[in-house]
Design a protein around this motif. Sequence first.
Motif: not given
Length: 294
Positions: A30-39, A107-112
């Motif tokens: 199963p895939v876990v996608l990690l979406l980072h923040g600023f900066p 930032y990862g929240a709105p991207v995700g």
Amino acid sequence: MTSIPVVRYQSENIDGLNVFYREAGPKDAPVVLLLHGFPTSSHMFRNLIPVLAGQYRVIAPDYPGFGQSDAPDHKTFKYGFQAFADIVDTLLARLGVERFAMYVMDYGAPVGYRLALKNPARVTGLIVQNGNAYEEGLREFWNPIKAYWNDNSAKNREALHGLVTLDITRFQYTDGVADVSRISPDNWVHDQALLDRPGNRDIQMDLFLDYGTNVPLYPQFQAFFREHRPPTIIVWSKNDKIFPEDGAHPYLRDLPDAEVHILDTGHFALEDKLDEIGPLLLGFLDRTIGAKKA
């Protein structure tokens, strides 16, 4: 002997841009996608990836303008959160990923969440760490940014230049942390070196402005939570001045079954609380999306 997961560092050319990503774990897990923040970049997940990758396929991209991804001039590429979501969507398609859980931070929240709106059924679970989707979470820190949203004058843009300086970058890592000796100074040295690249300040100013386009989408994000009810764990820092704890609890209006953990730390919780967060996430993922066992 416990095996140590191998992390691979790769790039994919998407619409002429080299998009860097870290990948580890079994290809059929199963895939876990990690979406980072600023900066920061996928660098923020460097310690978490080996924790998860023994049982899960982990993918952590850098958005354009961040980390090791290309950073074209802001006059030739329109930086924005929808563009980032579209690029991540294309990356996942190239990697053959059809379903995934998401770790969203800053930032990862709105991207995700923009990614989720494109095809909600793909999202198997949510890990939310100081990632906002409710107006209650935009407190005093955001006032000068909100002024910029309302009037994107040169004066209001210049008023935000201090947010990309070394003092603020260091502040993001150390403020609210009880034991700063647990925070590697490599973090702000690494991030600041990338922020100081020629042209990067303008990229970040454009993104501060575009962040304002996320707020009108909050009702759609909330409808996604409410209608699709992805299994969710919220791991939030109570001392974060950027995304304060006020932004964590409203999630329960739309995700009443979410698991909530409020930690005594600052913005980048993985830096000093990985020993707490790692087991929480593994337990959550095992209960929800299921691991590929060795």
